[in-house]
Design a protein around this motif. Structure first.
Motif, PDB file in Angstrom:
ATOM      1  N   SER A  34      -5.218 -19.798  15.469  1.00 46.83           N
ATOM      2  CA  SER A  34      -5.191 -18.443  16.025  1.00 46.83           C
ATOM      3  C   SER A  34      -6.182 -17.544  15.322  1.00 46.83           C
ATOM      4  O   SER A  34      -6.399 -17.663  14.112  1.00 46.83           O
ATOM      5  CB  SER A  34      -3.785 -17.847  15.854  1.00 46.83           C
ATOM      6  OG  SER A  34      -3.778 -16.491  16.275  1.00 46.83           O
ATOM      7  N   GLY A  35      -6.713 -16.578  16.068  1.00 45.35           N
ATOM      8  CA  GLY A  35      -7.482 -15.489  15.473  1.00 45.35           C
ATOM      9  C   GLY A  35      -6.537 -14.550  14.733  1.00 45.35           C
ATOM     10  O   GLY A  35      -5.319 -14.566  14.946  1.00 45.35           O
ATOM     11  N   VAL A  36      -7.095 -13.686  13.891  1.00 43.20           N
ATOM     12  CA  VAL A  36      -6.272 -12.907  12.961  1.00 43.20           C
ATOM     13  C   VAL A  36      -5.491 -11.786  13.652  1.00 43.20           C
ATOM     14  O   VAL A  36      -4.456 -11.338  13.146  1.00 43.20           O
ATOM     15  CB  VAL A  36      -7.150 -12.366  11.801  1.00 43.20           C
ATOM     16  CG1 VAL A  36      -6.302 -11.658  10.758  1.00 43.20           C
ATOM     17  CG2 VAL A  36      -7.918 -13.514  11.143  1.00 43.20           C
ATOM     18  N   THR A  37      -5.933 -11.333  14.842  1.00 42.26           N
ATOM     19  CA  THR A  37      -5.127 -10.322  15.552  1.00 42.26           C
ATOM     20  C   THR A  37      -3.740 -10.863  15.894  1.00 42.26           C
ATOM     21  O   THR A  37      -2.821 -10.083  16.143  1.00 42.26           O
ATOM     22  CB  THR A  37      -5.794  -9.868  16.868  1.00 42.26           C
ATOM     23  OG1 THR A  37      -6.110 -11.037  17.654  1.00 42.26           O
ATOM     24  CG2 THR A  37      -7.040  -9.045  16.627  1.00 42.26           C
TER      25      THR A  37
ATOM     26  N   LYS B 288      -1.013  -6.308   5.716  1.00 39.95           N
ATOM     27  CA  LYS B 288      -0.427  -7.449   5.010  1.00 39.95           C
ATOM     28  C   LYS B 288      -1.516  -8.014   4.114  1.00 39.95           C
ATOM     29  O   LYS B 288      -2.641  -8.238   4.565  1.00 39.95           O
ATOM     30  CB  LYS B 288       0.033  -8.538   5.988  1.00 39.95           C
ATOM     31  CG  LYS B 288       1.151  -8.112   6.916  1.00 39.95           C
ATOM     32  CD  LYS B 288       1.384  -9.164   8.010  1.00 39.95           C
ATOM     33  CE  LYS B 288       2.147  -8.568   9.175  1.00 39.95           C
ATOM     34  NZ  LYS B 288       1.450  -8.591  10.448  1.00 39.95           N
ATOM     35  N   GLU B 289      -1.163  -8.299   2.861  1.00 40.92           N
ATOM     36  CA  GLU B 289      -2.162  -8.812   1.912  1.00 40.92           C
ATOM     37  C   GLU B 289      -2.836 -10.070   2.451  1.00 40.92           C
ATOM     38  O   GLU B 289      -4.047 -10.243   2.349  1.00 40.92           O
ATOM     39  CB  GLU B 289      -1.480  -9.104   0.578  1.00 40.92           C
ATOM     40  CG  GLU B 289      -2.454  -9.488  -0.508  1.00 40.92           C
ATOM     41  CD  GLU B 289      -1.761  -9.710  -1.846  1.00 40.92           C
ATOM     42  OE1 GLU B 289      -1.299  -8.716  -2.435  1.00 40.92           O
ATOM     43  OE2 GLU B 289      -1.669 -10.874  -2.263  1.00 40.92           O
TER      44      GLU B 289
ATOM     45  N   CYS C 121     -10.908 -10.562   2.663  1.00 40.53           N
ATOM     46  CA  CYS C 121     -11.248 -11.614   1.688  1.00 40.53           C
ATOM     47  C   CYS C 121     -10.273 -12.781   1.723  1.00 40.53           C
ATOM     48  O   CYS C 121     -10.587 -13.869   1.232  1.00 40.53           O
ATOM     49  CB  CYS C 121     -11.293 -11.037   0.275  1.00 40.53           C
ATOM     50  SG  CYS C 121     -12.671  -9.923   0.058  1.00 40.53           S
ATOM     51  N   GLU C 122      -9.087 -12.564   2.277  1.00 42.93           N
ATOM     52  CA  GLU C 122      -8.100 -13.649   2.340  1.00 42.93           C
ATOM     53  C   GLU C 122      -8.323 -14.536   3.567  1.00 42.93           C
ATOM     54  O   GLU C 122      -7.847 -15.675   3.605  1.00 42.93           O
ATOM     55  CB  GLU C 122      -6.675 -13.079   2.394  1.00 42.93           C
ATOM     56  CG  GLU C 122      -6.349 -12.077   1.297  1.00 42.93           C
ATOM     57  CD  GLU C 122      -6.419 -12.692  -0.098  1.00 42.93           C
ATOM     58  OE1 GLU C 122      -6.091 -13.875  -0.243  1.00 42.93           O
ATOM     59  OE2 GLU C 122      -6.822 -11.967  -1.019  1.00 42.93           O
ATOM     60  N   VAL C 123      -9.000 -14.001   4.604  1.00 43.84           N
ATOM     61  CA  VAL C 123      -9.158 -14.798   5.835  1.00 43.84           C
ATOM     62  C   VAL C 123     -10.609 -15.177   6.144  1.00 43.84           C
ATOM     63  O   VAL C 123     -10.843 -16.179   6.819  1.00 43.84           O
ATOM     64  CB  VAL C 123      -8.550 -14.087   7.076  1.00 43.84           C
ATOM     65  CG1 VAL C 123      -7.047 -14.009   6.962  1.00 43.84           C
ATOM     66  CG2 VAL C 123      -9.164 -12.727   7.295  1.00 43.84           C
ATOM     67  N   ALA C 124     -11.568 -14.401   5.659  1.00 41.54           N
ATOM     68  CA  ALA C 124     -12.976 -14.700   5.971  1.00 41.54           C
ATOM     69  C   ALA C 124     -13.426 -15.947   5.208  1.00 41.54           C
ATOM     70  O   ALA C 124     -12.871 -16.283   4.165  1.00 41.54           O
ATOM     71  CB  ALA C 124     -13.854 -13.512   5.591  1.00 41.54           C
TER      72      ALA C 124
END
Ligand SMILES: NC(=O)c1ccc[n+]([C@@H]2O[C@H](COP(=O)([O-])OP(=O)(O)OC[C@H]3O[C@@H](n4cnc5c(N)ncnc54)[C@H](OP(=O)(O)O)[C@@H]3O)[C@@H](O)[C@H]2O)c1
Length: 347
Positions: free
Chosen positions: A180-183, A190-191, A196-199
């Motif tokens: 899934s995409g982050v949306t 949410k941290e 930096c946590e997902v890229a």
């Protein structure tokens, strides 16, 4: 066909709420009567989403401030467990499309197990119709309350349920690997969803016990006529929107990879939004981005007697707000594609 209706969007300042609004602005039979928010109540929708600057829309208010007398249908785009409380105050004449997980599970014990608390609106849960529109449009048309399916579950059930129903795959051997995409995780802070946590990387989450398993297993069990468990692992990938499910299946009853592709093509013939691609074509999230479409592709597995089925959707559209509007259209007796006709956007 009914006349224009007044619609409220609860949770309009979130991703699915804004996506509902993006489509409903162009819907010829909908007037926006109320938009709600929580932290952003008191501001304008254009402050929450500058995409709406210049649009003549009501201010964001709290749910307690909604004048229900002026509402015919409500979309609930709220965090799970919020809707079941809110709906107790909604007059019974108002139709409801709920985008959360609150009414998707028909078994209250399963709800309690997966969500960690007893359901607060059991009577409403009993009357809710689970609405993957292509599989339930007759029931959706009669429903007062539609439980709009989750994004992962729409993406996974669309290509698999027709194959279970046709007796072409073994329901006990379904393995789903989905991204899934982050949306998909919503707009609230949410941290785990910080840039930096997902890229520049991607990861699985909820491994072995994600809540959507319950919804998937209910759908698969309904189709099989007996209890079915499945393997399902969701992943978060560094893109804004889009969802891809890769499903590994074991063929039975003489089925071949080509024949299950044909089963799916026949099942979805005439459907506006579900397209089965030529055999051996991989669906891409880029091609359904911003649209209510689902693209399905089938491949032979190198291992004999097995196949790989893929489905791509936009998590915010067919996985949420687009399907919610498709369900509203169905409930109102309107053409299913009214206001959501668009094809995917180009890069
Ligand atoms: N995102 C997806 O791809 C997707 C797909 C399928 C289903 N869903 C489901 O759809 C629902 C909405 O998801 P989303 O991604 O749009 O979430 P979101 O971006 O986090 O938006 C949530 C909305 O609800 C409001 N809100 C938060 N807490 C509230 C409370 N206690 N009382 C009243 N309003 C409250 C927020 O207002 P503020 O902005 O003022 O805080 C915001 O408008 C969720 O249940 C989600 O599981 C999402």
């Amino acid at each position: 066909m009914s006349d224009t209706i007044n619609v409220a969007i609860l949770g309009a300042s979130g991703y699915t709420g804004a996506e509902l609004l993006r489509f409903l602005l162009n819907h010829p039979k909908v007037r926006i009567a109320a938009l709600t928010a929580d932290r952003k109540a008191g501001t304008t929708i254009a402050e929450a989403f500058p995409q709406f600057v210049g649009c003549d829309l009501p201010r964001l208010i709290t749910i307690a401030e909604v004048d229900w007398a002026g509402v015919d249908l409500v979309f609930c785009a709220l965090p799970h467990a919020t809707t079941q409380e809110v709906l107790k105050a909604v007059p019974a004449r108002i139709k409801i499309v709920d985008l959360s997980a609150d009414f998707r599970l028909s078994d209250p014990a399963a709800y309690e197990y997966w969500y960690g608390h007893a359901h607060q609106a059991l009577e409403l849960q009993k009357e809710a119709v689970y609405g993957i529109t292509e599989f339930a449009r007759e029931k959706v048309a009669e429903a007062r309350l539609v439980a709009n399916p989750g994004c992962y579950t729409t993406c996974s059930q669309l290509p698999v349920i027709p194959l279970i129903e046709a007796g072409a795959i073994d329901p006990d051997e379904i393995v789903i690997d989905a991204k899934s995409g982050v949306t998909g995780a919503g707009r609230s802070l949410k941290e785990a969803n910080l840039y930096c946590e997902v890229a520049d990387g991607f990861h699985a989450y909820g491994v072995g016990h994600h809540r959507h398993m319950a919804e998937l297993e209910e759908g698969f069990s309904r189709a099989a006529g007996r209890r079915v468990l499945c393997s399902f692992t969701p992943h978060l990938v560094p893109m804004n929107r889009g969802m891809l499910a890769t499903v590994y299946v074991k063929l039975v009853g003489g089925a071949t990879p080509q024949s299950i592709s044909e089963i799916l093509a026949q099942r979805f013939t005439g459907e506006t939004f579900v397209k089965v691609l030529p055999f051996g074509t991989a669906p891409q999230t880029r091609h359904v981005r911003g649209s209510n479409r689902a693209y399905i592709g089938v491949f032979a597995d190198r291992r004999p007697g097995r196949a790989i089925v893929m489905c791509a959707i936009d998590n915010l559209v067919k996985g949420a707000s687009g399907q919610a509007i498709q369900n509203m259209n169905c409930m109102m007796g309107w053409p299913e594609d009214l206001g959501i006709e668009t094809v995917g956007v180009f890069p």
